[in-house]
Design a protein around this motif. Structure first.
Motif, PDB file in Angstrom:
ATOM      1  N   GLU A 257       0.835  -1.193   0.000  1.00 14.37           N
ATOM      2  CA  GLU A 257       0.000   0.000   0.000  1.00 14.37           C
ATOM      3  C   GLU A 257       0.874   1.249   0.000  1.00 14.37           C
ATOM      4  O   GLU A 257       1.768   1.377   0.840  1.00 14.37           O
ATOM      5  N   PRO A 258       0.665   2.187  -0.919  1.00 16.28           N
ATOM      6  CA  PRO A 258       1.381   3.464  -0.844  1.00 16.28           C
ATOM      7  C   PRO A 258       1.071   4.149   0.489  1.00 16.28           C
ATOM      8  O   PRO A 258      -0.049   4.051   0.995  1.00 16.28           O
ATOM      9  N   MET A 259       2.063   4.814   1.061  1.00 18.88           N
ATOM     10  CA  MET A 259       1.875   5.476   2.351  1.00 18.88           C
ATOM     11  C   MET A 259       2.386   6.915   2.271  1.00 18.88           C
ATOM     12  O   MET A 259       3.353   7.278   2.931  1.00 18.88           O
ATOM     13  N   PRO A 260       1.749   7.748   1.450  1.00 20.94           N
ATOM     14  CA  PRO A 260       2.202   9.136   1.358  1.00 20.94           C
ATOM     15  C   PRO A 260       1.947   9.883   2.669  1.00 20.94           C
ATOM     16  O   PRO A 260       0.847   9.839   3.205  1.00 20.94           O
ATOM     17  N   MET A 261       2.974  10.519   3.184  1.00 26.32           N
ATOM     18  CA  MET A 261       2.867  11.311   4.414  1.00 26.32           C
ATOM     19  C   MET A 261       3.788  12.515   4.294  1.00 26.32           C
ATOM     20  O   MET A 261       4.868  12.412   3.703  1.00 26.32           O
ATOM     21  N   THR A 262       3.389  13.613   4.888  1.00 28.04           N
ATOM     22  CA  THR A 262       4.291  14.748   4.996  1.00 28.04           C
ATOM     23  C   THR A 262       5.388  14.395   5.994  1.00 28.04           C
ATOM     24  O   THR A 262       5.317  13.388   6.712  1.00 28.04           O
ATOM     25  N   SER A 263       6.405  15.236   6.058  1.00 23.43           N
ATOM     26  CA  SER A 263       7.497  14.982   6.996  1.00 23.43           C
ATOM     27  C   SER A 263       6.998  14.912   8.434  1.00 23.43           C
ATOM     28  O   SER A 263       7.386  14.025   9.205  1.00 23.43           O
ATOM     29  N   GLU A 264       6.114  15.819   8.805  1.00 26.03           N
ATOM     30  CA  GLU A 264       5.607  15.826  10.184  1.00 26.03           C
ATOM     31  C   GLU A 264       4.692  14.640  10.455  1.00 26.03           C
ATOM     32  O   GLU A 264       4.720  14.056  11.528  1.00 26.03           O
ATOM     33  N   GLN A 265       3.874  14.297   9.491  1.00 26.74           N
ATOM     34  CA  GLN A 265       3.019  13.120   9.651  1.00 26.74           C
ATOM     35  C   GLN A 265       3.854  11.859   9.824  1.00 26.74           C
ATOM     36  O   GLN A 265       3.540  11.007  10.664  1.00 26.74           O
ATOM     37  N   PHE A 266       4.916  11.754   9.041  1.00 23.48           N
ATOM     38  CA  PHE A 266       5.758  10.566   9.126  1.00 23.48           C
ATOM     39  C   PHE A 266       6.488  10.512  10.462  1.00 23.48           C
ATOM     40  O   PHE A 266       6.599   9.452  11.086  1.00 23.48           O
ATOM     41  N   ARG A 267       6.985  11.644  10.937  1.00 26.17           N
ATOM     42  CA  ARG A 267       7.655  11.657  12.242  1.00 26.17           C
ATOM     43  C   ARG A 267       6.688  11.256  13.355  1.00 26.17           C
ATOM     44  O   ARG A 267       7.028  10.427  14.209  1.00 26.17           O
ATOM     45  N   SER A 268       5.491  11.816  13.347  1.00 23.48           N
ATOM     46  CA  SER A 268       4.502  11.489  14.382  1.00 23.48           C
ATOM     47  C   SER A 268       4.119  10.013  14.329  1.00 23.48           C
ATOM     48  O   SER A 268       3.994   9.350  15.365  1.00 23.48           O
ATOM     49  N   PHE A 269       3.952   9.492  13.121  1.00 25.68           N
ATOM     50  CA  PHE A 269       3.616   8.084  12.944  1.00 25.68           C
ATOM     51  C   PHE A 269       4.719   7.191  13.513  1.00 25.68           C
ATOM     52  O   PHE A 269       4.456   6.233  14.260  1.00 25.68           O
ATOM     53  N   ALA A 270       5.969   7.502  13.169  1.00 24.48           N
ATOM     54  CA  ALA A 270       7.095   6.692  13.648  1.00 24.48           C
ATOM     55  C   ALA A 270       7.214   6.745  15.169  1.00 24.48           C
ATOM     56  O   ALA A 270       7.515   5.732  15.817  1.00 24.48           O
ATOM     57  N   GLU A 271       6.954   7.903  15.751  1.00 28.92           N
ATOM     58  CA  GLU A 271       7.025   8.027  17.212  1.00 28.92           C
ATOM     59  C   GLU A 271       5.955   7.178  17.892  1.00 28.92           C
ATOM     60  O   GLU A 271       6.214   6.535  18.913  1.00 28.92           O
ATOM     61  N   ARG A 272       4.748   7.170  17.339  1.00 29.60           N
ATOM     62  CA  ARG A 272       3.681   6.329  17.904  1.00 29.60           C
ATOM     63  C   ARG A 272       4.036   4.849  17.787  1.00 29.60           C
ATOM     64  O   ARG A 272       3.843   4.078  18.735  1.00 29.60           O
ATOM     65  N   GLU A 273       4.550   4.455  16.635  1.00 34.23           N
ATOM     66  CA  GLU A 273       4.938   3.065  16.435  1.00 34.23           C
ATOM     67  C   GLU A 273       6.075   2.671  17.386  1.00 34.23           C
ATOM     68  O   GLU A 273       6.086   1.567  17.939  1.00 34.23           O
ATOM     69  N   ARG A 274       7.026   3.567  17.582  1.00 37.69           N
ATOM     70  CA  ARG A 274       8.152   3.286  18.463  1.00 37.69           C
ATOM     71  C   ARG A 274       7.674   3.043  19.885  1.00 37.69           C
ATOM     72  O   ARG A 274       8.128   2.121  20.564  1.00 37.69           O
ATOM     73  N   SER A 275       6.741   3.846  20.327  1.00 37.49           N
ATOM     74  CA  SER A 275       6.201   3.692  21.679  1.00 37.49           C
ATOM     75  C   SER A 275       5.401   2.393  21.820  1.00 37.49           C
ATOM     76  O   SER A 275       5.560   1.650  22.788  1.00 37.49           O
ATOM     77  N   GLU A 276       4.545   2.101  20.832  1.00 38.63           N
ATOM     78  CA  GLU A 276       3.699   0.907  20.918  1.00 38.63           C
ATOM     79  C   GLU A 276       4.532  -0.371  20.903  1.00 38.63           C
ATOM     80  O   GLU A 276       4.322  -1.265  21.724  1.00 38.63           O
ATOM     81  N   TRP A 277       5.483  -0.455  19.990  1.00 39.73           N
ATOM     82  CA  TRP A 277       6.259  -1.685  19.870  1.00 39.73           C
ATOM     83  C   TRP A 277       7.279  -1.828  20.987  1.00 39.73           C
ATOM     84  O   TRP A 277       7.689  -2.959  21.312  1.00 39.73           O
ATOM     85  N   ALA A 278       7.671  -0.734  21.611  1.00 40.83           N
ATOM     86  CA  ALA A 278       8.551  -0.838  22.786  1.00 40.83           C
ATOM     87  C   ALA A 278       7.865  -1.646  23.878  1.00 40.83           C
ATOM     88  O   ALA A 278       8.506  -2.470  24.550  1.00 40.83           O
ATOM     89  N   GLY A 279       6.566  -1.421  24.046  1.00 42.25           N
ATOM     90  CA  GLY A 279       5.817  -2.184  25.048  1.00 42.25           C
ATOM     91  C   GLY A 279       5.751  -3.663  24.714  1.00 42.25           C
ATOM     92  O   GLY A 279       5.931  -4.525  25.591  1.00 42.25           O
ATOM     93  N   VAL A 280       5.508  -3.973  23.449  1.00 40.95           N
ATOM     94  CA  VAL A 280       5.450  -5.376  23.007  1.00 40.95           C
ATOM     95  C   VAL A 280       6.792  -6.056  23.237  1.00 40.95           C
ATOM     96  O   VAL A 280       6.869  -7.175  23.774  1.00 40.95           O
ATOM     97  N   ILE A 281       7.880  -5.392  22.839  1.00 40.52           N
ATOM     98  CA  ILE A 281       9.220  -5.960  22.961  1.00 40.52           C
ATOM     99  C   ILE A 281       9.600  -6.151  24.424  1.00 40.52           C
ATOM    100  O   ILE A 281      10.162  -7.187  24.813  1.00 40.52           O
ATOM    101  N   GLN A 282       9.264  -5.167  25.256  1.00 41.22           N
ATOM    102  CA  GLN A 282       9.591  -5.265  26.687  1.00 41.22           C
ATOM    103  C   GLN A 282       8.848  -6.420  27.343  1.00 41.22           C
ATOM    104  O   GLN A 282       9.412  -7.196  28.106  1.00 41.22           O
ATOM    105  N   ARG A 283       7.533  -6.548  27.032  1.00 36.24           N
ATOM    106  CA  ARG A 283       6.742  -7.634  27.628  1.00 36.24           C
ATOM    107  C   ARG A 283       7.246  -9.007  27.168  1.00 36.24           C
ATOM    108  O   ARG A 283       7.197  -9.974  27.932  1.00 36.24           O
ATOM    109  N   ALA A 284       7.744  -9.071  25.936  1.00 37.95           N
ATOM    110  CA  ALA A 284       8.245 -10.337  25.411  1.00 37.95           C
ATOM    111  C   ALA A 284       9.672 -10.630  25.892  1.00 37.95           C
ATOM    112  O   ALA A 284      10.141 -11.762  25.768  1.00 37.95           O
ATOM    113  N   GLY A 285      10.342  -9.612  26.415  1.00 37.88           N
ATOM    114  CA  GLY A 285      11.706  -9.806  26.917  1.00 37.88           C
ATOM    115  C   GLY A 285      12.723 -10.080  25.818  1.00 37.88           C
ATOM    116  O   GLY A 285      13.658 -10.844  26.019  1.00 37.88           O
TER     117      GLY A 285
END
Length: 322
Positions: A290-318
């Motif tokens: 799927e194409p994922m066109p995003m502005t620079s700010e949209q992409f930064r915000s998206f990456a920050e949300r993903e980083r936070s969400e997956w940090a929890g998954v990774i931490q719980r999985a050890g």
């Protein structure tokens, strides 16, 4: 004194005009696009497809260079250390910007320090079993997983890959235990899934599409908010009974910290235009992506949300990879 001040003002104004003119002339030479994966893979194909369109718009060549290895760390570090003049950019994906900071104790780059240019594409993840599997639905598979914890096996493209982390999130949301079998890449992981050496796998749409179309793999659910056009009869995970489960392998374009503002803004603009071009967008969709066109700010915000969400998954999985 007034004439001296006036003269200084003219000099400063002239310098400003010169700087603006130089920025407006960007690019004046070829641009290096670093892809942190080998040639021929999905990320490489997308970069080369989009690069051809950008060359037409910018009037300069974009040279795609593959710098694979170390979970994208080699390519990411190269871009992070490049001169921020607008002539080096790179593909950065979910591993580069969201996972690695939690998987590794130390990195040679800071995912938050990049200049975020814009989004590129996302690869939907889906739970697949071999066509001959006894599990016809997601409910069948969950019943088996809960009846005998750790008996079911799941292949992935490698420890810390989007496919592996999707499995970890799936286990956490469904309270199941499934044995992870990591491979060196998506191709061998899918090959052993096809052969029945493993029971299941989270696969990405691009790598598995040909085998799904050939009827060799059965998809039990897609980890997307809505059904995908390629598989309109396959339910989403939410429809199949697993709520709040969305997982993609995604990627975008970044530059070094402090990348020339005019260059980054221009590149962001033409990247958005390229991804919204109907012909380019369709060619990406034909790959199962799927194409994922995003502005620079949209992409930064998206990456920050993903980083936070997956940090929890990774931490719980050890999970730690160093």
């Amino acid at each position: 004194m007034r004439w001296k001040t006036f003269g200084i003002g003219l000099l400063l104004a002239g310098a400003g005009l010169t700087s603006t003119a130089m920025a407006a002339d960007w690019p004046q030479s070829s641009i290096q696009w670093v892809v942190p994966y080998p040639a021929g893979g999905g990320s490489d194909v997308i970069a080369r497809l989009v690069a051809k369109q950008l060359e037409t718009t910018l009037g300069q060549s974009l040279v795609v260079e593959n710098k694979p290895g170390a979970a994208t760390i080699i390519g990411a570090t190269y871009v992070a250390n490049a001169k921020p003049d607008g002539y080096t950019v790179g593909t950065a994906d979910s591993g580069t910007l969201a996972y690695n900071v939690s998987l590794y104790r130390s990195l040679q780059y800071d995912p938050s320090a990049f200049t975020y240019v814009g989004g590129l594409a996302r690869f939907p993840l889906m739970l697949a079993v071999p066509q001959g599997s006894p599990y016809k639905t997601l409910a069948d598979l969950l019943a088996a997983a809960r009846a005998e914890p750790e008996k079911l096996t799941a292949s992935s493209a490698g420890s810390g890959s989007p496919h592996h982390l999707a499995l970890e999130m799936f286990e956490q949301l469904t309270d199941t235990k499934i044995t992870h079998v990591p491979y060196k890449g998506a191709a061998p992981a899918i090959q052993d899934l096809l052969g029945g050496q493993v029971d299941m796998s989270f696969v990405d749409s691009a790598a598995a599409l040909s085998n799904i179309k050939a009827g060799k793999l059965r998809v039990l659910g897609v980890a997307t908010p809505a059904r995908i056009d390629l598989l309109p009869d396959v339910p989403t995970m939410a429809e199949a009974g697993v709520k709040n489960f969305q997982a993609y392998a995604w990627q975008g374009m970044v530059g070094p910290k402090g990348m020339d503002a005019q260059a980054s803004q221009r590149m962001s603009q033409v990247l958005m235009q390229a991804l919204q071009d109907p012909a380019i967008a369709q060619r990406i969709r034909d790959m199962g992506v799927e194409p994922m066109p995003m502005t620079s700010e949209q992409f930064r915000s998206f990456a920050e949300r993903e980083r936070s969400e997956w940090a929890g998954v990774i931490q719980r999985a050890g999970i730690r990879l160093d």
